[in-house]
Write a protein that holds these residues in place. Structure first.
Motif, short mmCIF file in Angstrom:
data_model
loop_
_atom_site.label_atom_id
_atom_site.label_comp_id
_atom_site.label_asym_id
_atom_site.label_seq_id
_atom_site.Cartn_x
_atom_site.Cartn_y
_atom_site.Cartn_z
N GLU A 66 1.41 -1.18 -0.19
CA GLU A 66 -0.03 -0.29 -0.12
C GLU A 66 0.92 1.66 0.09
O GLU A 66 0.80 1.93 -0.50
N ALA A 67 2.13 1.30 0.60
CA ALA A 67 3.04 2.36 1.11
C ALA A 67 3.85 2.64 -0.07
O ALA A 67 3.68 3.92 -0.67
N LEU A 68 3.72 1.82 -1.00
CA LEU A 68 4.16 1.95 -2.66
C LEU A 68 3.98 3.00 -3.70
O LEU A 68 4.28 3.38 -4.08
N HIS A 70 1.83 5.40 -2.80
CA HIS A 70 2.01 6.94 -2.16
C HIS A 70 3.23 7.84 -2.79
O HIS A 70 4.78 6.93 -2.18
N ARG A 73 5.89 8.95 0.29
CA ARG A 73 6.14 6.99 1.32
C ARG A 73 7.21 6.94 2.31
O ARG A 73 7.26 6.41 3.29
N TYR A 102 5.89 1.51 -9.15
CA TYR A 102 6.13 2.32 -8.83
C TYR A 102 7.26 2.39 -8.58
O TYR A 102 8.11 4.04 -7.55
#
Length: 157
Positions: A66-68, A70, A73, A102
């Motif tokens: 999930e962080a990838l 943004h 991050r 990403y």
């Protein structure tokens, strides 16, 4: 500029492994790999999760994926201390494209740095580790079952 890394790790408690000791040696391996290039600024470390569970269903691995998404991050790359702990079977082939999409590098000690998405050799190495991980999981199952059935055979319980 030094690279900011996230650490991805996992330990299962089903094989009586000490989570803190496992975390420490995975961090030590990861830091040895990235030391000249950057430092670990955050960790995504699953405890008590089987390697056979897909990344999307492991709490911390899922949070990493999930962080990838943004751009803010807080890290540019991810390092894994041991690929057998992270990937099972074909999980690498299903997970790595998300990193590539990403623009986040994935560093692994077994390839000596970041995995090159264009390298067939890197893909083969990671596939082998996924297969080894699956084999290790099967060996643990056999040992546990044998240990549980031995008293019944030997002592008649």
């Amino acid at each position: 500029m030094r690279t900011r890394f996230a650490l991805a790790g996992r330990v299962s408690t089903e094989d009586q492994q000490d989570p803190e000791a496992s975390r420490n040696w995975q961090i030590t391996r990861a830091e040895a790999l990235i030391e000249p290039h950057g430092k670990i600024v955050t960790q995504f470390f699953d405890v008590g999760q089987s390697r056979s569970i897909p990344w999307q269903r492991r709490p911390r691995a899922s949070a990493l994926l999930e962080a990838l998404i943004h751009p803010d991050r807080g890290f540019e790359a991810v390092v894994i201390g041991e690929p057998q702990r992270a990937f099972y079977g074909k999980q690498f082939g299903l997970t790595f494209p998300v990193f590539v999409h990403y623009g986040v590098q994935l560093w692994v000690p077994e390839v000596g740095g970041p995995i090159d998405p264009e390298s067939e050799a890197h893909d083969l190495v990671m596939s082998v580790f996924g297969g080894m991980s699956k084999g290790e999981c099967n060996r643990i199952k056999i040992r546990v079952r044998a240990a549980m059935s031995a008293p019944a055979k030997i002592e008649g319980r």
